[in-house]
Design a protein around this motif. Structure first.
Motif, PDB file in Angstrom:
ATOM      1  N   ARG A   9       0.830  -1.201   0.000  1.00  0.00           N
ATOM      2  CA  ARG A   9       0.000   0.000   0.000  1.00  0.00           C
ATOM      3  C   ARG A   9       0.869   1.258   0.000  1.00  0.00           C
ATOM      4  O   ARG A   9       0.562   2.237  -0.688  1.00  0.00           O
ATOM      5  CB  ARG A   9      -0.922  -0.027   1.220  1.00  0.00           C
ATOM      6  N   GLU A  10       1.947   1.207   0.758  1.00  0.00           N
ATOM      7  CA  GLU A  10       2.865   2.348   0.806  1.00  0.00           C
ATOM      8  C   GLU A  10       3.524   2.570  -0.546  1.00  0.00           C
ATOM      9  O   GLU A  10       3.673   3.717  -0.995  1.00  0.00           O
ATOM     10  CB  GLU A  10       3.941   2.090   1.871  1.00  0.00           C
ATOM     11  N   THR A  11       3.906   1.467  -1.225  1.00  0.00           N
ATOM     12  CA  THR A  11       4.530   1.582  -2.543  1.00  0.00           C
ATOM     13  C   THR A  11       3.559   2.159  -3.559  1.00  0.00           C
ATOM     14  O   THR A  11       3.922   3.027  -4.367  1.00  0.00           O
ATOM     15  CB  THR A  11       5.015   0.200  -3.014  1.00  0.00           C
ATOM     16  N   ILE A  12       2.318   1.695  -3.552  1.00  0.00           N
ATOM     17  CA  ILE A  12       1.304   2.200  -4.483  1.00  0.00           C
ATOM     18  C   ILE A  12       1.060   3.691  -4.238  1.00  0.00           C
ATOM     19  O   ILE A  12       0.956   4.483  -5.177  1.00  0.00           O
ATOM     20  CB  ILE A  12      -0.008   1.394  -4.341  1.00  0.00           C
ATOM     21  N   TYR A  14       3.137   5.782  -2.981  1.00  0.00           N
ATOM     22  CA  TYR A  14       4.330   6.502  -3.414  1.00  0.00           C
ATOM     23  C   TYR A  14       4.339   6.690  -4.931  1.00  0.00           C
ATOM     24  O   TYR A  14       4.637   7.779  -5.445  1.00  0.00           O
ATOM     25  CB  TYR A  14       5.575   5.739  -2.960  1.00  0.00           C
ATOM     26  N   ILE A  15       3.985   5.630  -5.681  1.00  0.00           N
ATOM     27  CA  ILE A  15       3.956   5.696  -7.141  1.00  0.00           C
ATOM     28  C   ILE A  15       2.901   6.698  -7.611  1.00  0.00           C
ATOM     29  O   ILE A  15       3.141   7.501  -8.515  1.00  0.00           O
ATOM     30  CB  ILE A  15       3.696   4.302  -7.742  1.00  0.00           C
ATOM     31  N   VAL A  16       1.720   6.649  -6.984  1.00  0.00           N
ATOM     32  CA  VAL A  16       0.649   7.581  -7.346  1.00  0.00           C
ATOM     33  C   VAL A  16       1.087   9.020  -7.076  1.00  0.00           C
ATOM     34  O   VAL A  16       0.818   9.930  -7.881  1.00  0.00           O
ATOM     35  CB  VAL A  16      -0.641   7.247  -6.573  1.00  0.00           C
ATOM     36  N   LYS A  17       1.783   9.219  -5.971  1.00  0.00           N
ATOM     37  CA  LYS A  17       2.262  10.558  -5.635  1.00  0.00           C
ATOM     38  C   LYS A  17       3.266  11.050  -6.672  1.00  0.00           C
ATOM     39  O   LYS A  17       3.189  12.213  -7.129  1.00  0.00           O
ATOM     40  CB  LYS A  17       2.916  10.527  -4.246  1.00  0.00           C
ATOM     41  N   LYS A  18       4.190  10.183  -7.090  1.00  0.00           N
ATOM     42  CA  LYS A  18       5.188  10.575  -8.088  1.00  0.00           C
ATOM     43  C   LYS A  18       4.541  10.854  -9.442  1.00  0.00           C
ATOM     44  O   LYS A  18       4.914  11.803 -10.141  1.00  0.00           O
ATOM     45  CB  LYS A  18       6.243   9.472  -8.226  1.00  0.00           C
ATOM     46  N   LEU A  19       3.565  10.025  -9.828  1.00  0.00           N
ATOM     47  CA  LEU A  19       2.868  10.266 -11.092  1.00  0.00           C
ATOM     48  C   LEU A  19       2.094  11.581 -11.048  1.00  0.00           C
ATOM     49  O   LEU A  19       2.041  12.318 -12.036  1.00  0.00           O
ATOM     50  CB  LEU A  19       1.919   9.098 -11.397  1.00  0.00           C
ATOM     51  N   GLY A  20       1.499  11.873  -9.889  1.00  0.00           N
ATOM     52  CA  GLY A  20       0.794  13.141  -9.731  1.00  0.00           C
ATOM     53  C   GLY A  20       1.745  14.321  -9.857  1.00  0.00           C
ATOM     54  O   GLY A  20       1.414  15.338 -10.491  1.00  0.00           O
ATOM     55  N   GLU A 340      13.262   7.813   5.649  1.00  0.00           N
ATOM     56  CA  GLU A 340      12.854   9.229   5.705  1.00  0.00           C
ATOM     57  C   GLU A 340      11.633   9.460   4.818  1.00  0.00           C
ATOM     58  O   GLU A 340      10.729  10.188   5.190  1.00  0.00           O
ATOM     59  CB  GLU A 340      14.017  10.090   5.256  1.00  0.00           C
ATOM     60  N   ARG A 341      11.609   8.824   3.635  1.00  0.00           N
ATOM     61  CA  ARG A 341      10.468   8.940   2.744  1.00  0.00           C
ATOM     62  C   ARG A 341       9.204   8.369   3.381  1.00  0.00           C
ATOM     63  O   ARG A 341       8.123   8.910   3.261  1.00  0.00           O
ATOM     64  CB  ARG A 341      10.769   8.231   1.434  1.00  0.00           C
ATOM     65  N   GLY A 342       9.366   7.257   4.145  1.00  0.00           N
ATOM     66  CA  GLY A 342       8.227   6.662   4.826  1.00  0.00           C
ATOM     67  C   GLY A 342       7.636   7.590   5.875  1.00  0.00           C
ATOM     68  O   GLY A 342       6.423   7.677   6.036  1.00  0.00           O
ATOM     69  N   ARG A 343       8.491   8.341   6.567  1.00  0.00           N
ATOM     70  CA  ARG A 343       8.017   9.287   7.564  1.00  0.00           C
ATOM     71  C   ARG A 343       7.296  10.456   6.911  1.00  0.00           C
ATOM     72  O   ARG A 343       6.303  10.982   7.432  1.00  0.00           O
ATOM     73  CB  ARG A 343       9.181   9.804   8.406  1.00  0.00           C
ATOM     74  N   MET A 344       7.777  10.851   5.704  1.00  0.00           N
ATOM     75  CA  MET A 344       7.130  11.954   4.996  1.00  0.00           C
ATOM     76  C   MET A 344       5.742  11.561   4.511  1.00  0.00           C
ATOM     77  O   MET A 344       4.818  12.370   4.462  1.00  0.00           O
ATOM     78  CB  MET A 344       7.995  12.374   3.804  1.00  0.00           C
ATOM     79  N   LEU A 345       5.560  10.302   4.122  1.00  0.00           N
ATOM     80  CA  LEU A 345       4.263   9.838   3.686  1.00  0.00           C
ATOM     81  C   LEU A 345       3.314   9.712   4.857  1.00  0.00           C
ATOM     82  O   LEU A 345       2.114   9.842   4.707  1.00  0.00           O
ATOM     83  CB  LEU A 345       4.378   8.490   2.968  1.00  0.00           C
TER      84      LEU A 345
END
Length: 345
Positions: A9-12, A14-20, A340-345
């Motif tokens: 779920r975290e990976t999905i 993250y991908i959606v955020k990058k595509l956005g 660090e990326r996980g904490r930002m999400l």
């Protein structure tokens, strides 16, 4: 099982955020290029109809603008353009009288070859130069390389290109000074295997001077950044422990230090790409090299709006995707960045 589901779920997410982020960046870029290009002084009808536009009546000019979609308000023009672009239709080139995508397809390979070869050479030579300078840090050879590198990096691409043309093309007549290949050689390449090899050799000869101009102007900038990172890494305490254990300087640098600074090197490569693309576009103009840079400048000069939009979007996509890919790779190599990326999400 729950932990695996959370990671997925975290990976999905993250991908959606990058595509956005990618879509938003391209939207902003397209808006800026669209409105700035259309507000600039000039007549796009002249690019399409040439000198005959001067002999047109007001009625004919109005019909021509309507045919090209230039009579509507700017916001309506943008909505129409982006609606077609989402379906893969980027419009017709006013200058070449054919779909802009077809014109891009003919020259994009030249730019990718020029940029790709320059990119690989700069980072391969830059890494070797960084390691050499760190090994001889503080010695006369290191100081000499630093001064020569600063001098070389201060030379603009266009000036380096002109000097190379003067020396190797005009005075020595060793290398071609313009174009991507010799006239007529592409037709001969399709006739035999020997002709194809001759074409590759000819393309390589035409790349030497443009690539050299880019490398001269950008090599030290890259080497300097990697040299500083490697120098900081060598000063850390674990390096002293490696020396106590009897490891050689070569083993310490290549097996430990370079491995540890690999995420930083990848980040440098991502930061460096926009500079390299800009340098390639300038060099294309000096060498009359058929590529995206030369095409973009001609499109702005002739107010070929559809072509200019497509060139800018392609450039933006390359830069944005390269930065995203570098961030993802760095996170894979450095677990701390991923946390660090996980904490930002």
């Amino acid at each position: 099982m729950d932990e695996r589901r959370m990671k997925r779920r975290e990976t999905i997410k993250y991908i959606v955020k990058k595509l956005g982020q990618l879509m938003l960046s391209l939207l902003v870029l397209s808006l800026l290029v669209f409105f700035i290009s259309r507000l600039a002084p000039g007549d796009p009808l002249r690019a399409y109809y040439g000198e005959s536009v001067e002999r047109m009546s007001q009625h004919q000019l109005a019909e021509a603008e309507e045919r090209l979609g230039l009579n509507a308000p700017l916001i309506t023009q943008y909505i129409n353009w982006i609606s077609r672009a989402l379906c893969g239709d980027f419009g017709i080139s006013y200058q070449y009288k054919q779909p802009a995508v077809d014109v891009i397809r003919q020259v994009c390979g030249n730019t990718f070859a020029l940029t790709g070869v320059s990119f690989l050479l700069i980072f391969a030579l830059g890494l070797l130069l960084a390691v050499f300078c760190v090994k001889h840090e503080g010695r006369p050879v290191d100081r000499l390389i630093c001064k020569a590198g600063v001098a070389a990096s201060s030379i603009p691409e266009f000036f380096a290109a002109l000097i190379l043309i003067l020396i190797f093309a005009v005075n020595l007549n060793l290398l071609p000074q313009s174009g991507a290949n010799s006239v007529g050689i592409a037709a001969a390449a399709s006739e035999s295997w020997t002709g194809f090899l001759h074409l590759l050799w000819d393309r390589a000869l035409h790349l030497i001077l443009p690539v050299s101009a880019i490398v001269i102007s950008h090599l030290w900038y890259c080497a300097y950044l990697m040299r500083n990172k490697l120098s900081d890494e060598i000063s850390k305490e674990y390096v002293l422990l490696c020396k106590v254990k009897g490891l050689s300087e070569r083993q310490i640098i290549y097996k430990h230090c370079l491995k540890n600074i690999l995420p930083s090197i990848i980040s440098i490569m991502a930061i460096f790409l926009p500079h390299l693309l800009g340098g390639a576009y300038v060099v294309e103009l000096v060498f009359s090299y058929p590529g995206l840079g030369r095409l973009g400048v001609e499109s702005a000069q002739y107010h070929d709006y559809n072509m200019l939009m497509l060139v800018c979007l392609i450039t933006g996509v390359i830069v944005i995707i390269a930065n995203m890919a570098a961030q993802i790779i760095s996170e894979k190599l450095d677990p701390g960045m991923k946390a660090e990326r996980g904490r930002m999400l």
